[in-house]
Design a protein around this motif. Structure first.
Motif, PDB file in Angstrom:
ATOM      1  N   ARG A 131       0.824  -1.214   0.000  1.00 13.62           N
ATOM      2  CA  ARG A 131       0.000   0.000   0.000  1.00 13.62           C
ATOM      3  C   ARG A 131       0.858   1.264   0.000  1.00 13.62           C
ATOM      4  O   ARG A 131       0.442   2.309  -0.474  1.00 13.62           O
ATOM      5  N   SER A 132       2.085   1.197   0.518  1.00 11.80           N
ATOM      6  CA  SER A 132       2.945   2.379   0.554  1.00 11.80           C
ATOM      7  C   SER A 132       3.511   2.710  -0.828  1.00 11.80           C
ATOM      8  O   SER A 132       4.020   3.814  -1.041  1.00 11.80           O
ATOM      9  N   LEU A 133       3.423   1.801  -1.770  1.00 13.89           N
ATOM     10  CA  LEU A 133       3.926   2.030  -3.124  1.00 13.89           C
ATOM     11  C   LEU A 133       2.877   2.662  -4.041  1.00 13.89           C
ATOM     12  O   LEU A 133       3.195   3.100  -5.141  1.00 13.89           O
ATOM     13  N   TRP A 134       1.633   2.718  -3.578  1.00 11.29           N
ATOM     14  CA  TRP A 134       0.525   3.180  -4.406  1.00 11.29           C
ATOM     15  C   TRP A 134       0.738   4.591  -4.949  1.00 11.29           C
ATOM     16  O   TRP A 134       0.411   4.883  -6.092  1.00 11.29           O
ATOM     17  N   SER A 135       1.326   5.465  -4.151  1.00 12.13           N
ATOM     18  CA  SER A 135       1.457   6.867  -4.556  1.00 12.13           C
ATOM     19  C   SER A 135       2.672   7.138  -5.447  1.00 12.13           C
ATOM     20  O   SER A 135       2.838   8.249  -5.941  1.00 12.13           O
TER      21      SER A 135
END
Length: 152
Positions: A131-135
């Protein structure tokens, strides 16, 4: 190129059709660049190696490096000095092209160590929640590097 695919499969194991297509594409590029070396007996390929034009970062700057890959000698011709002759020719090509560095992933150390390669490097692992790679924005393709897969 079919004989080289056969040699690769006898040295490393069977390739899927997709792997064969990808390997053939990259190997053909390296042949055109003069970065694919072969060893032959009576006109038949018994060994080969590929060099890739790469970079390695040293003290914050990119340094040219020859990545050595797909080094192989046909099983029935191993132990006869073909690998040493092939890798000596690889070293000559690397020097001729002006690479100050080269790297490979050795399956065995004695041959490579006797020719000047040594174990080096570090392995780092990090756990990153997806989820931390989404942006993150998509990474653009690097200019000037040959694709590793044939275009579709």
């Amino acid at each position: 190129m079919g004989a080289q695919v056969d040699l690769s499969q006898r040295a490393f194991g069977l390739m899927s059709p997709r792997q064969r297509e990808s390997w053939t594409y990259v190997a053909s590029l390296r042949v055109r660049q003069g970065m694919f070396l072969g060893a032959f007996i009576d006109g038949r390929p018994v060994g080969a190696a590929i060099c890739h034009d790469m970079l390695q970062w040293w003290h914050g700057r990119a340094v040219p490096m020859a990545g050595v890959a797909s080094v192989k000698v046909a099983p029935e011709h191993r132990g006869k000095g073909i690998g040493r002759q092939l890798m000596t020719a690889v070293l000559a090509l690397i020097a001729e092209r002006g690479y100050p560095l080269s790297a490979l992933f050795p399956a065995t150390m004695p041959l490579y160590r006797s020719l000047g390669w040594e174990l080096a490097g570090s392995k780092y692992e990090a756990a990153v929640p997806a989820r931390s790679l989404w942006s993150l924005p998509p990474r653009p393709r690097s200019a000037g590097l040959a694709p590793t897969m044939p275009p579709r």
